[in-house]
Design a protein around this motif. Structure first.
Motif, short mmCIF file in Angstrom:
data_model
loop_
_atom_site.label_atom_id
_atom_site.label_comp_id
_atom_site.label_asym_id
_atom_site.label_seq_id
_atom_site.Cartn_x
_atom_site.Cartn_y
_atom_site.Cartn_z
N PRO A 225 47.25 47.84 50.02
CA PRO A 225 48.16 47.63 51.15
C PRO A 225 47.45 47.64 52.51
O PRO A 225 47.93 47.02 53.46
N LEU A 226 46.31 48.33 52.59
CA LEU A 226 45.61 48.38 53.88
C LEU A 226 44.78 47.12 54.13
O LEU A 226 44.18 46.98 55.19
N GLN A 227 44.74 46.23 53.13
CA GLN A 227 43.93 45.01 53.29
C GLN A 227 44.77 43.74 53.28
O GLN A 227 44.22 42.64 53.25
N LEU B 211 55.41 43.07 46.26
CA LEU B 211 53.97 43.05 46.46
C LEU B 211 53.31 43.78 45.30
O LEU B 211 53.72 44.89 44.96
N LYS B 212 52.32 43.15 44.69
CA LYS B 212 51.52 43.83 43.66
C LYS B 212 50.10 43.93 44.20
O LYS B 212 49.52 42.92 44.65
N PHE B 213 49.57 45.14 44.16
CA PHE B 213 48.24 45.37 44.74
C PHE B 213 47.19 45.62 43.66
O PHE B 213 47.51 45.98 42.54
N ARG B 214 45.93 45.49 44.09
CA ARG B 214 44.76 45.75 43.22
C ARG B 214 44.90 45.00 41.89
O ARG B 214 44.71 45.56 40.82
N VAL C 82 43.05 44.67 36.65
CA VAL C 82 43.37 45.77 37.57
C VAL C 82 42.06 46.14 38.28
O VAL C 82 41.00 46.19 37.65
N THR C 83 42.15 46.32 39.58
CA THR C 83 40.92 46.61 40.34
C THR C 83 41.03 47.98 41.03
O THR C 83 42.11 48.56 41.13
N ARG C 84 39.87 48.46 41.46
CA ARG C 84 39.86 49.63 42.36
C ARG C 84 39.04 49.21 43.57
O ARG C 84 38.30 48.21 43.53
N LEU C 85 39.21 49.97 44.64
CA LEU C 85 38.51 49.58 45.87
C LEU C 85 37.21 50.34 46.03
O LEU C 85 37.15 51.56 45.82
N GLU D 14 38.92 47.25 56.24
CA GLU D 14 38.92 45.78 56.08
C GLU D 14 37.85 45.32 55.09
O GLU D 14 38.02 44.31 54.41
N SER D 15 36.72 46.04 55.04
CA SER D 15 35.60 45.54 54.24
C SER D 15 35.60 46.06 52.80
O SER D 15 34.67 45.78 52.04
N ALA D 16 36.64 46.81 52.40
CA ALA D 16 36.68 47.35 51.04
C ALA D 16 36.61 46.20 50.03
O ALA D 16 37.19 45.14 50.23
#
Ligand code: NAP
Length: 446
Positions: free
Chosen positions: A185-187, A259-262, A284-287, A292-294
């Motif tokens: 959500p922060l990206q 919204l679906k994230f990662r 499925v991902t992790r950050l 912004e640069s994650a």
């Protein structure tokens, strides 16, 4: 706009057709610089505006490959956003995953072109027969296409959306749209105004998983204000109890979006016929990193999401223009310094081909003014050698003539414009766009 330009010329099937957003100094007549702008989108017009405003003698000809001007102001911006009208580049980024070419998978660019009457996309006929659609990407274009898919017909009917797309959307079975992002959500790449509009869209409710937003309130304390406000809006919508009016609207909504994230796309899954998309496999991902640069890194876990319509909305890209003109394929831009094309004196660029496909209309405006300023400075300092042997439009006209090309002039466009407005009036819309170039040309045939 026509009267502010010395002369405006829309060419049909021009040999220069892919030189969008360009300006080349062609010649001088009585020390009047003659400037050729290729591409009549916002970058072309803003560059022209600045040149004409600040150089008394400048003469600018604008060239366009289509018989109608304004580029993605006409063909890119969502029909229910007449006040924005702007962004553009020639192509979309490709996902590069198996199944991308299955039926039911479209680039958002083509889908946007379809509902906006872009001739090359008029026959897209997107398959709107499934209940769930997935939009890959979480930018403003993703929100645009989700909103158009879910908007009540009464809203769309009053816009300049094409009749054909309106009829198709009227029969659409789509009632749920997922916007899938590979990061968190922060990206997200969309902006607050567009998100708010989506949250308030009549007849729809948002699907936001509280777990995605829990704890974000603390994290955003130090992020820049626009990102902070955007995140606060998502957090509020996901975690706070809605007001009475909103709760009522959400309860009675027949359509939804979420919204679906990662989640990063891996493969489009085909139906038994091997032709039609039936879903998408996502990693499925992790950050790794933050802000912004994650970076999104796969966790190894994989999921499948059933859907019959997939719109890839992962950004636009510019195309190489001509083998003689430098192009950086990685960045999708022409290497330039303040709009001066590297190694090509007299050639300038503005718009997305100058800086990449980011920003809103005001970004393109400022950026185009900067390019025009570079031209003006080069004129003033004598870096540009004006020569009366270069005849500008006069010589272009004779080339066109020798090739049997009949340019569409600005007054020709005005006839097409009048016909579109008249047709729109009958349907209670600002205009009914003509989507067939042959029909446009017939309208102006002398
Ligand atoms: P964008 O803002 O660049 O968003 C692209 C989205 O696609 C991002 O969420 C990005 O995620 C994701 N993405 C990129 N590559 C991906 C991949 N390989 N796999 C999965 N996801 C991927 O592009 P856009 O939405 O096309 O918009 C282009 C520009 O036009 C933007 O500046 C936008 O603000 C502007 N625009 C403005 C308006 C308006 O003013 N109303 C309307 C439409 C467009 P990552 O961040 O992880 O890369």
């Amino acid at each position: 706009m026509g009267s502010s330009c010395g002369r405006v010329c829309w060419k049909w099937r021009s040999p220069l057709r892919r030189l969008a957003g360009f300006s080349r100094l062609l010649s001088t007549a009585a020390l009047a610089p003659q400037i050729c702008v290729v591409g009549s989108g916002p970058a072309g017009f803003y560059t022209t505006q600045h040149l004409l405003k600040h150089h008394r003698l400048a003469r600018v000809d604008i060239y366009e490959k289509l018989p109608v001007p304004f580029g993605l102001v006409r063909f890119g911006v969502a029909p229910d956003h007449p006040e924005v009208k702007s962004y553009g580049a020639e192509d979309n980024r490709i996902l590069g995953i198996p199944g991308e070419n299955l039926s039911g998978v479209y680039s958002a660019r083509a889908f946007v072109g379809w509902y906006n009457g872009l001739p090359e996309n008029r026959d897209l006929k997107p398959d709107l027969s499934s209940e769930t659609a997935v939009v890959l990407g979480q930018g403003n274009v993703a929100l645009d296409v989700a909103r158009v898919l879910l908007s009540p017909l009464d809203i769309l009917r009053k816009t300049d959306i094409t009749e054909g797309s309106l009829a198709a959307i009227a029969c659409s079975k789509v009632k749920r749209v997922w916007l899938v992002g590979r990061r968190g959500p922060l990206q997200v790449a969309f902006t607050i105004k567009e998100l708010r509009e989506m949250i308030n869209l009549p007849g729809t409710r948002p699907l936001l998983a509280p777990a995605d937003f829990t704890g974000l309130g603390d994290v955003i304390k130090d992020v820049p204000r626009p990102r902070k406000r955007l995140t606060e809006l998502m957090v509020k919508s996901a975690l706070e109890k809605p007001g009475e009016k909103e709760a009522g609207r959400w309860a009675s909504a027949t359509k939804e979006w979420g919204l679906k994230f990662r989640r990063s796309p891996l493969e489009v899954l085909s139906a038994a016929d091997g032709k039609q998309a039936r879903g998408i496999r996502i990693a499925v991902t992790r950050l790794e990193g933050s802000g912004e640069s994650a970076r999104a890194v796969p966790t190894g876990e994989v999921e499948e999401l059933e859907c019959g319509l997939i719109l890839s909305s992962i950004g636009y890209r510019s195309l190489p223009l001509d083998s003689a003109i430098p192009f950086d394929p990685k960045l999708g831009i022409i290497p330039n310094s303040l709009g001066r094309v590297q190694g090509e004196p007299g050639l300038y660029c503005s718009g997305w081909v100058k800086r990449g496909p980011t920003g809103v209309i005001i970004t393109t405006m400022n950026d185009s003014f900067d390019t025009a300023q570079s031209v003006l400075e080069d004129l003033q300092t004598g870096v540009l050698h004006l020569s009366s042997s270069k005849e500008g439009f006069k010589s272009v006209r004779s080339i066109l003539h020798s090739r049997g090309v009949h340019p569409v002039t600005f007054s020709d466009w005005e006839k097409i414009d009048a016909a579109e407005v008249a047709r729109g009036k009958l349907a209670g819309k600002p205009r009914e766009k003509i989507v067939d170039p042959q029909e446009m040309l017939q309208l102006i045939s002398h």
